[in-house]
Design a protein around this motif. Structure first.
Motif, PDB file in Angstrom:
ATOM      1  N   ALA A 319      -8.075 -19.059   2.301  1.00  0.00           N
ATOM      2  CA  ALA A 319      -7.039 -17.814   2.241  1.00  0.00           C
ATOM      3  C   ALA A 319      -8.121 -16.811   2.561  1.00  0.00           C
ATOM      4  O   ALA A 319      -9.262 -16.557   2.004  1.00  0.00           O
ATOM      5  CB  ALA A 319      -6.343 -17.533   0.984  1.00  0.00           C
ATOM      6  N   PRO A 320      -7.651 -15.780   3.511  1.00  0.00           N
ATOM      7  CA  PRO A 320      -8.773 -14.743   3.933  1.00  0.00           C
ATOM      8  C   PRO A 320      -9.168 -13.794   2.741  1.00  0.00           C
ATOM      9  O   PRO A 320      -8.194 -13.635   1.778  1.00  0.00           O
ATOM     10  CB  PRO A 320      -7.846 -13.919   4.981  1.00  0.00           C
ATOM     11  N   ASP A 321     -10.175 -13.171   2.762  1.00  0.00           N
ATOM     12  CA  ASP A 321     -10.474 -12.200   1.564  1.00  0.00           C
ATOM     13  C   ASP A 321      -9.393 -10.822   1.666  1.00  0.00           C
ATOM     14  O   ASP A 321      -8.987 -10.468   0.473  1.00  0.00           O
ATOM     15  CB  ASP A 321     -11.840 -11.936   1.889  1.00  0.00           C
ATOM     16  N   THR A 322      -9.372 -10.608   2.934  1.00  0.00           N
ATOM     17  CA  THR A 322      -8.420  -9.340   2.756  1.00  0.00           C
ATOM     18  C   THR A 322      -7.464  -9.620   4.240  1.00  0.00           C
ATOM     19  O   THR A 322      -8.084 -10.278   5.109  1.00  0.00           O
ATOM     20  CB  THR A 322      -9.171  -7.958   3.176  1.00  0.00           C
ATOM     21  N   LEU A 323      -6.325  -8.808   4.241  1.00  0.00           N
ATOM     22  CA  LEU A 323      -5.408  -8.904   5.498  1.00  0.00           C
ATOM     23  C   LEU A 323      -5.262  -7.428   5.605  1.00  0.00           C
ATOM     24  O   LEU A 323      -5.097  -6.528   4.936  1.00  0.00           O
ATOM     25  CB  LEU A 323      -4.139  -9.543   4.946  1.00  0.00           C
ATOM     26  N   PRO A 324      -4.956  -6.902   6.952  1.00  0.00           N
ATOM     27  CA  PRO A 324      -4.437  -5.668   7.306  1.00  0.00           C
ATOM     28  C   PRO A 324      -3.137  -5.277   6.686  1.00  0.00           C
ATOM     29  O   PRO A 324      -2.432  -6.390   6.799  1.00  0.00           O
ATOM     30  CB  PRO A 324      -4.831  -5.604   8.870  1.00  0.00           C
ATOM     31  N   LEU A 325      -3.106  -3.766   6.464  1.00  0.00           N
ATOM     32  CA  LEU A 325      -1.731  -3.599   5.836  1.00  0.00           C
ATOM     33  C   LEU A 325      -1.802  -2.238   6.123  1.00  0.00           C
ATOM     34  O   LEU A 325      -2.220  -1.201   5.763  1.00  0.00           O
ATOM     35  CB  LEU A 325      -1.803  -3.634   4.398  1.00  0.00           C
ATOM     36  N   GLY A 326      -1.059  -1.900   7.466  1.00  0.00           N
ATOM     37  CA  GLY A 326      -1.265  -0.556   8.265  1.00  0.00           C
ATOM     38  C   GLY A 326      -2.665  -0.252   8.393  1.00  0.00           C
ATOM     39  O   GLY A 326      -3.332  -0.819   9.009  1.00  0.00           O
ATOM     40  N   ASP A 327      -2.962   1.003   7.864  1.00  0.00           N
ATOM     41  CA  ASP A 327      -4.570   1.505   7.753  1.00  0.00           C
ATOM     42  C   ASP A 327      -5.327   0.819   6.725  1.00  0.00           C
ATOM     43  O   ASP A 327      -6.438   1.122   6.628  1.00  0.00           O
ATOM     44  CB  ASP A 327      -4.398   2.985   7.975  1.00  0.00           C
ATOM     45  N   ASP A 328      -4.730   0.374   5.621  1.00  0.00           N
ATOM     46  CA  ASP A 328      -5.360  -0.142   4.692  1.00  0.00           C
ATOM     47  C   ASP A 328      -5.434  -1.817   4.759  1.00  0.00           C
ATOM     48  O   ASP A 328      -5.377  -2.285   5.685  1.00  0.00           O
ATOM     49  CB  ASP A 328      -4.412   0.216   3.203  1.00  0.00           C
ATOM     50  N   VAL A 329      -6.219  -2.334   3.557  1.00  0.00           N
ATOM     51  CA  VAL A 329      -5.975  -3.776   3.611  1.00  0.00           C
ATOM     52  C   VAL A 329      -5.608  -4.240   2.264  1.00  0.00           C
ATOM     53  O   VAL A 329      -5.242  -3.578   1.240  1.00  0.00           O
ATOM     54  CB  VAL A 329      -7.414  -4.446   3.602  1.00  0.00           C
ATOM     55  N   VAL A 330      -4.957  -5.359   2.185  1.00  0.00           N
ATOM     56  CA  VAL A 330      -4.239  -5.969   1.155  1.00  0.00           C
ATOM     57  C   VAL A 330      -5.132  -7.643   0.600  1.00  0.00           C
ATOM     58  O   VAL A 330      -5.740  -7.872   1.580  1.00  0.00           O
ATOM     59  CB  VAL A 330      -2.949  -6.350   1.268  1.00  0.00           C
ATOM     60  N   ARG A 331      -5.252  -7.468  -0.628  1.00  0.00           N
ATOM     61  CA  ARG A 331      -6.161  -8.875  -0.986  1.00  0.00           C
ATOM     62  C   ARG A 331      -4.969  -9.725  -1.376  1.00  0.00           C
ATOM     63  O   ARG A 331      -4.309  -9.614  -2.319  1.00  0.00           O
ATOM     64  CB  ARG A 331      -6.905  -8.394  -2.139  1.00  0.00           C
ATOM     65  N   PRO A 332      -4.782 -10.678  -0.504  1.00  0.00           N
ATOM     66  CA  PRO A 332      -3.659 -11.700  -0.864  1.00  0.00           C
ATOM     67  C   PRO A 332      -4.036 -12.406  -1.882  1.00  0.00           C
ATOM     68  O   PRO A 332      -5.112 -12.821  -2.535  1.00  0.00           O
ATOM     69  CB  PRO A 332      -3.605 -12.502   0.495  1.00  0.00           C
ATOM     70  N   LEU A 333      -2.897 -13.159  -2.502  1.00  0.00           N
ATOM     71  CA  LEU A 333      -3.249 -13.960  -3.848  1.00  0.00           C
ATOM     72  C   LEU A 333      -4.046 -15.199  -3.160  1.00  0.00           C
ATOM     73  O   LEU A 333      -3.984 -15.692  -1.839  1.00  0.00           O
ATOM     74  CB  LEU A 333      -1.802 -14.517  -4.096  1.00  0.00           C
ATOM     75  N   ARG A 334      -5.003 -15.700  -4.170  1.00  0.00           N
ATOM     76  CA  ARG A 334      -6.122 -16.698  -3.842  1.00  0.00           C
ATOM     77  C   ARG A 334      -7.285 -16.249  -2.700  1.00  0.00           C
ATOM     78  O   ARG A 334      -7.378 -17.221  -2.138  1.00  0.00           O
ATOM     79  CB  ARG A 334      -5.239 -17.887  -3.096  1.00  0.00           C
ATOM     80  N   ALA A 335      -7.168 -15.064  -2.747  1.00  0.00           N
ATOM     81  CA  ALA A 335      -7.968 -14.706  -1.523  1.00  0.00           C
ATOM     82  C   ALA A 335      -9.502 -15.074  -1.776  1.00  0.00           C
ATOM     83  O   ALA A 335      -9.861 -15.436  -2.512  1.00  0.00           O
ATOM     84  CB  ALA A 335      -8.354 -13.159  -1.688  1.00  0.00           C
ATOM     85  N   GLY A 336      -9.979 -15.814  -0.596  1.00  0.00           N
ATOM     86  CA  GLY A 336     -11.269 -16.284  -0.440  1.00  0.00           C
ATOM     87  C   GLY A 336     -11.478 -17.686  -1.316  1.00  0.00           C
ATOM     88  O   GLY A 336     -12.360 -18.392  -1.311  1.00  0.00           O
TER      89      GLY A 336
END
Ligand SMILES: NC(=O)N[C@@H](CC(=O)O)C(=O)O
Ligand SMILES: [Zn+2]
Ligand SMILES: [Zn+2]
Length: 344
Positions: A319-336
């Motif tokens: 799973a990606p470390d972060t994903l874009p969320l508008g101008d921010d980033v979100v850390r998805p569950l299971r990141a990395g």
């Protein structure tokens, strides 16, 4: 390689947020879900048909132009002032499929929620008459009730009474987290159901708190002890039509979770059915996934089941470390971390 073909699923509880974030949340939810029950806890909340229609249009405009077109199923946010006319108008529109009860102060953007559940009357009577489901964030907010007990206390103080006062009102107890809730729903009449998230099937409070505090596992209702997790796994894999998929994917910008007073919510839309598949496989119940993800929800809401299919493949990916969320980033569950199922 192991594959699993299932009827296309729907998500019966998701937070898509608004504005710039929609580009990302809607794209993730559109990967394979046909429909999604879209939570109305925006600021300001979605309180009437006009607001629901405007939000519906913003979501549709954010859909990727190619591929599966997510159908947003809109939800009204119940307040102390919701009128039976608001319910009638929303029901007649065809785009609003449910009404959400947030006890005021229970969770993210719930300040405008209901202050006295027991004082609710005319709006619920209208919903009962029209067959419009009431979706419930089932936690009391009293400062003196322990956060781990708030769901069970809500059931005793409020939910039993609601079920008695409105015996044919369709009620979904959202994102259940306790054996108490699973037991209550299982033994209630057919008009009472529950959604279960992937993270409450995969984790318990040790994952969040033992060996270090992990804010990305913090959501509401909060993860409980492992015996409750097991009761949820048993309910989800039981084959009972009362339990169905609702991710409660709830993105918050990374810096709003990794801070002194972090927001509640786990982002799972990047890997929703993949995470559920892992939980069902661990329980030896992959054969029960399709009905939980694709049949029980539409059956309860009185909507047709989807007719096409998706294919899951057992195949590791990170799973990606972060994903874009508008101008921010979100850390998805299971990141990395490694996930074991993939939609092909
Ligand atoms: N589940 C959560 O922890 N958070 C949700 C609100 C909710 O579903 O209660 C959110 O909107 O962030
Ligand atoms: Zn909630
Ligand atoms: Zn939610």
């Amino acid at each position: 390689m192991q594959t699993l073909l299932i009827t296309r699923p729907d998500d019966w509880h998701i937070h898509l947020r608004d504005g710039q974030a929609l580009t990302h949340t809607v794209a993730d939810a559109s990967r394979y879900f046909a429909r999604a029950i879209v939570m109305p806890n925006l600021t300001p909340p979605v309180r009437n048909l006009d607001e629901a229609r405007a939000y519906y249009e913003r979501i549709c405009a954010a859909r990727p132009s190619a591929g599966n077109q997510l159908e947003p199923l809109m939800v009204l946010y119940l307040t102390d002032n919701t009128r039976p006319e608001d319910i009638r108008e929303a029901a007649a529109s065809g785009i609003v499929k449910a009404v959400k009860l947030y006890p005021a102060g229970a969770t993210t953007n719930s300040d405008a929620g209901v202050t006295r559940v027991d004082a609710l009357g005319p709006a619920l009577a209208e919903m009962e008459k029209l067959g419009m489901p009431l979706l419930v964030h089932g936690e009391v907010t009293d400062a003196d009730i322990d956060i781990f007990d708030r769901e069970a206390v809500f059931i005793d103080r409020h939910l039993r009474g609601l079920c008695e006062r409105f015996p044919s009102l369709k009620i979904v107890l959202e994102h259940i987290t306790t054996a108490d809730a699973a037991q209550f729903v299982a033994s209630a009449p057919g008009n009472i159901a529950a959604t279960i998230t992937a993270h409450h099937l995969l984790y318990n409070r040790n994952h969040m708190l033992a060996g270090g505090i992990r804010p990305h596992y913090y959501c509401l209702p909060i993860l409980k002890r492992n015996t409750h997790q097991q009761a949820l796994i048993d309910a989800a894999t039981s084959g009972s039509s009362k339990f169905f998929l609702g991710t409660d994917s709830a993105p918050h910008a990374r810096q709003r979770k990794e801070t002194d007073c972090g927001c509640a919510g786990c982002y799972t839309a990047h890997a929703a059915i993949e995470l559920y598949a892992e939980a069902f496989e661990a329980a030896g119940a992959l054969d029960k996934l399709e009905a939980f993800a694709s049949f029980h929800g539409p059956d309860f809401y009185g909507l047709p089941r989807n007719t096409d299919t998706i294919t899951l493949q057992k195949c590791d990916w990170i799973a990606p470390d972060t994903l874009p969320l508008g101008d921010d980033v979100v850390r998805p569950l299971r990141a990395g971390e490694t996930l074991h199922w993939q939609v092909v």
